[in-house]
Design a protein around this motif. Structure first.
Motif, mmCIF file in Angstrom:
data_model
loop_
_atom_site.group_PDB
_atom_site.id
_atom_site.type_symbol
_atom_site.label_atom_id
_atom_site.label_comp_id
_atom_site.label_asym_id
_atom_site.label_seq_id
_atom_site.Cartn_x
_atom_site.Cartn_y
_atom_site.Cartn_z
ATOM 1 N N ASP A 67 0.817 -1.217 0.000
ATOM 2 C CA ASP A 67 0.000 0.000 0.000
ATOM 3 C C ASP A 67 0.850 1.267 0.000
ATOM 4 O OD1 ASP A 67 -2.394 -1.388 -0.066
ATOM 5 O OD2 ASP A 67 -2.683 -1.343 2.107
ATOM 6 N N GLN B 184 -4.299 2.988 2.185
ATOM 7 C CA GLN B 184 -5.021 1.722 2.300
ATOM 8 C C GLN B 184 -5.685 1.339 0.979
ATOM 9 O OE1 GLN B 184 -7.920 1.663 5.426
ATOM 10 N NE2 GLN B 184 -8.358 -0.518 5.199
ATOM 11 N N ASN B 185 -5.460 0.102 0.556
ATOM 12 C CA ASN B 185 -6.049 -0.504 -0.640
ATOM 13 C C ASN B 185 -5.302 -0.166 -1.923
ATOM 14 O OD1 ASN B 185 -8.115 -2.348 -1.386
ATOM 15 N ND2 ASN B 185 -9.193 -0.709 -2.453
ATOM 16 N N ALA C 13 -3.984 -3.357 -3.692
ATOM 17 C CA ALA C 13 -5.030 -4.110 -4.375
ATOM 18 C C ALA C 13 -5.397 -3.468 -5.704
ATOM 19 C CB ALA C 13 -6.260 -4.220 -3.472
ATOM 20 N N ASN D 27 -4.181 -8.669 -3.757
ATOM 21 C CA ASN D 27 -3.008 -7.845 -4.108
ATOM 22 C C ASN D 27 -1.804 -8.658 -4.588
ATOM 23 O OD1 ASN D 27 -2.456 -8.985 -1.557
ATOM 24 N ND2 ASN D 27 -1.072 -7.304 -1.034
ATOM 25 N N GLU E 74 -9.002 4.440 -8.841
ATOM 26 C CA GLU E 74 -10.186 3.581 -8.895
ATOM 27 C C GLU E 74 -10.950 3.781 -10.199
ATOM 28 O OE1 GLU E 74 -12.201 4.565 -5.301
ATOM 29 O OE2 GLU E 74 -11.062 3.130 -4.086
#
Length: 231
Positions: free
Chosen positions: A25, A39-40, A43, A72, A220
């Motif tokens: 991350d 965070q994330n 992934a 991830n 995203e």
């Protein structure tokens, strides 16, 4: 886990004749001088990488990608990485403008491939093909193969993003040699390694470099576009 190497954004686990890449991350800029954990992020970047490498595989580009393991991880071919960043530029931006002038977003007359030596302490100096030979980094033949594959991969990615109304300005690739000595595209393809723009809007790590907010909101968006590629 048999972790054999760890970089700023990934860990590499040895699986014998293959490896597992674990995307972290972490996000960095300025040769690691700026560093945060989002965070994330791992992934998001791992899934984008998996889908874009699958897309390139289908176009005939030889990549490390074998399998995506959510959230991830990517199972990949084992490569002996060449310590180069291979930058494909379609437009003037970033360090190119700082070195040579011009305006951000100005078209280059043709795609340009640059080599930089991977070294934070040396600040990734530019290298020509003769540097690679003289310093024993790789051969002229391998360098020419990398240039050809980088341009082809860059053009395919440019076409993909244009189909979603986003401009690909430039990208950074890394290559290695597989167990048979064949040149293979490795590492990562994500908004960490590309400049993606739409009508002045930024969808890449420049958001973080320039302190323009949380880059993952735009990452995203890129992921949703990439989910049009089946895994």
């Amino acid at each position: 886990m048999n972790i054999v190497s760890e970089g700023k954004t990934k860990k590499v686990e040895d699986l014998g004749t293959e490896v597992m890449l674990h995307f972290k991350d972490d996000i960095t800029a300025g040769d690691g001088a700026k560093h945060d954990v989002l965070q994330n992020k791992g992934a998001i970047c791992s899934e984008i990488t998996a889908r874009l490498m699958k897309y390139l595989n289908e176009k005939g580009i030889y990549t490390m990608y074998l399998e995506y393991l959510p959230p991830n991880k990517i199972r990949a071919r084992k490569l002996k990485m060449i310590p180069l960043e291979v930058i494909v530029r379609f437009k003037k931006a970033g360090s190119f403008v700082r070195r040579y002038g011009g305006n951000e977003g100005e078209d280059l007359p043709s795609p340009l491939v640059e080599f930089t030596y991977k070294s934070d302490t040396l600040h990734d100096p530019l290298m020509c093909v003769e540097h690679l030979e003289v310093l024993g980094i790789t051969t002229k033949e391998i360098a020419q193969s990398i240039i050809q594959q980088a341009k082809e991969a860059g053009n395919y990615l440019k076409e993909f993003f244009e189909s979603h109304s986003i401009e690909l300005w430039d990208m950074k690739f890394e290559f290695g040699l597989d167990l048979d000595g064949k040149v293979c595209l490795g590492d990562e393809i994500s908004p960490d390694t590309m400049r993606l723009r739409k009508s002045g809007e930024i969808f890449d790590k420049d958001i973080y470099r320039r302190d323009l907010g949380n880059p993952l909101e735009k990452y995203e968006v890129v992921l949703k576009l990439c989910q049009s590629i089946d895994l």
